[in-house]
Design a protein around this motif. Structure first.
Motif, mmCIF file in Angstrom:
data_model
loop_
_atom_site.group_PDB
_atom_site.id
_atom_site.type_symbol
_atom_site.label_atom_id
_atom_site.label_comp_id
_atom_site.label_asym_id
_atom_site.label_seq_id
_atom_site.Cartn_x
_atom_site.Cartn_y
_atom_site.Cartn_z
ATOM 1 N N SER A 1 0.832 -1.212 0.000
ATOM 2 C CA SER A 1 0.000 0.000 0.000
ATOM 3 C C SER A 1 0.862 1.255 0.000
ATOM 4 O O SER A 1 0.579 2.221 -0.731
ATOM 5 N N ALA A 2 1.940 1.266 0.801
ATOM 6 C CA ALA A 2 2.824 2.436 0.839
ATOM 7 C C ALA A 2 3.512 2.645 -0.505
ATOM 8 O O ALA A 2 3.628 3.786 -0.996
ATOM 9 N N ARG A 3 3.950 1.526 -1.167
ATOM 10 C CA ARG A 3 4.605 1.647 -2.466
ATOM 11 C C ARG A 3 3.625 2.185 -3.522
ATOM 12 O O ARG A 3 3.979 3.057 -4.333
ATOM 13 N N SER A 4 2.390 1.675 -3.485
ATOM 14 C CA SER A 4 1.397 2.145 -4.462
ATOM 15 C C SER A 4 1.076 3.620 -4.231
ATOM 16 O O SER A 4 0.949 4.399 -5.190
ATOM 17 N N ALA A 5 0.975 4.024 -2.972
ATOM 18 C CA ALA A 5 0.689 5.432 -2.687
ATOM 19 C C ALA A 5 1.827 6.331 -3.150
ATOM 20 O O ALA A 5 1.594 7.423 -3.697
ATOM 21 N N LEU A 6 3.076 5.873 -2.954
ATOM 22 C CA LEU A 6 4.224 6.662 -3.404
ATOM 23 C C LEU A 6 4.235 6.803 -4.919
ATOM 24 O O LEU A 6 4.495 7.902 -5.468
ATOM 25 N N LEU A 7 3.939 5.708 -5.636
ATOM 26 C CA LEU A 7 3.897 5.769 -7.094
ATOM 27 C C LEU A 7 2.798 6.703 -7.582
ATOM 28 O O LEU A 7 3.002 7.505 -8.515
#
Length: 371
Positions: free
Chosen positions: A313-319
């Protein structure tokens, strides 16, 4: 072919001719250096000043009239108020006079039917008394005031006597100490006398302390007794409540005797069933250990899964945030380029005078009109 002029055409031609004539006169007046005042129309300014002074005078006259009317209304209101107050006082005075003359107390029908002359027989002091419990004159004021004064006098005398006794006791103790120090080198008879007096004072103070200790002890014992009685009553009430509860649940009043001989315990309810064998106990313990390990493994797997989901979730939000920032940057660049093109186009469309380019035709337009 006949030429007929309409009334509207003649009026419009007359208006045009009048405006042309007025413009010519204005041009001659303005462009004549000998007759005009540069930039100022003195006649018009004088006329405006006259009109302004006239308006100010009219405003002052209006304010004066308003003030005079306000003062007049205030005087009329004061006179009306005084007249109203005078009429009210006269009416009250007339009502009071009428009551004194025609509404006497003994003329009232409900005063005393059996004794109409009771008011004449009643004294003034008795007539002014109010029934007890009502707001009015207090008949026992003098006696109560006398009792209060006597009580205050007694308290004052008691306080004075207590202060004198305390001062005398302190002086006696101080004199005894001083005499003991002074007479330490005197004959033994005097020393024995003061020693006996000191012993008496010591015995007296000791007796007072013992009395206080006994009083405090008695108070403490009474408190303990009251606390014990309250605790006993509370325990009895709880026992009775439990007994009633057992009766309601279908249990008898007397509990069954237990194996160990403790009253209140029942082997059928308080004692667990004994295990069948040691092998069953070992198997049950192993089962508990395996169950505990299985729960720990499941808990670890659940934590790993949660951590993986949180990281994804954190990686998707950063992208998504980076993509949004990139799109905002592109939109801002496109908007800046569009604004620059529009500014250049508008600058090219401006006239020469706004762009700073002036030729001789610009100056040839001066002094061609009076406006």
């Amino acid at each position: 072919m006949l030429h007929t002029d309409l009334l509207s055409d003649r009026m419009s031609r007359a208006g045009i001719e009048r405006r042309r004539r007025t413009e010519n006169e204005r041009r001659e007046r303005i462009f004549n250096d000998k007759e005009r005042t540069i930039g100022v129309d003195e006649a018009t300014l004088n006329m405006q000043l006259t009109e302004k002074k006239k308006q100010e005078e009219e405003a002052k006259e209006g304010n004066k009239c308003y003030d005079a009317e306000l003062l007049h209304n205030s005087k009329v209101a004061c006179l009306l108020y005084r007249k109203q107050e005078k009429d009210r006082r006269a009416m009250e005075k007339a009502i009071t006079t009428y009551r004194h003359q025609y509404q006497q107390t003994w003329t009232q029908r409900e005063y005393d039917l059996n004794d109409p002359d009771r008011y004449r027989k009643t004294e003034i002091s008795d007539a002014q008394m109010m029934p007890p419990g009502l707001v009015g004159e207090d008949p026992d004021f003098k006696t109560r005031r006398q009792r209060q004064r006597e009580q205050q006098r007694d308290w004052l005398i008691q306080q004075q006597s207590e202060k004198v006794a305390e001062r005398h006791r302190q002086e006696l103790q101080g004199s005894c100490r001083i005499n003991v120090k002074v007479l330490s080198h005197r004959p033994a008879a005097h020393l024995m006398f003061f020693t006996s007096s000191l012993d008496q004072l010591y015995d007296q103070s000791r007796a007072e302390l013992e009395d206080k200790v006994l009083q405090l002890h008695s108070v403490e014992m009474e408190k303990r007794t009251a606390a014990a009685i309250a605790t006993k009553d509370y325990n009895l009430a709880k026992i009775e409540e439990k007994r009633q509860q057992r009766q309601l649940d279908g249990v008898g009043d007397e509990p069954m005797p237990s194996v160990v001989g403790v009253p209140g315990l029942s082997p059928s309810t308080d004692r667990p069933d004994p295990p069948e064998s040691l092998q069953q106990i070992v198997q049950f313990q192993k089962y508990q250990m395996e169950e505990k390990k299985r729960r720990e493994v499941e808990k670890n797997q659940e934590e790993v899964r949660h951590n993986r989901v949180r990281l994804d979730s954190a990686r998707s939000a950063l992208l998504l945030e980076r993509q949004q920032a990139r799109m905002n940057k592109q939109k801002r660049q496109h908007l800046d380029s569009t604004n620059a093109r529009l500014a250049q186009t508008r600058k090219e469309q401006k006239p020469d005078i706004e762009r700073g380019k002036i030729d001789d035709s610009f100056f040839s337009k001066f002094n061609t009109c009076s406006r």
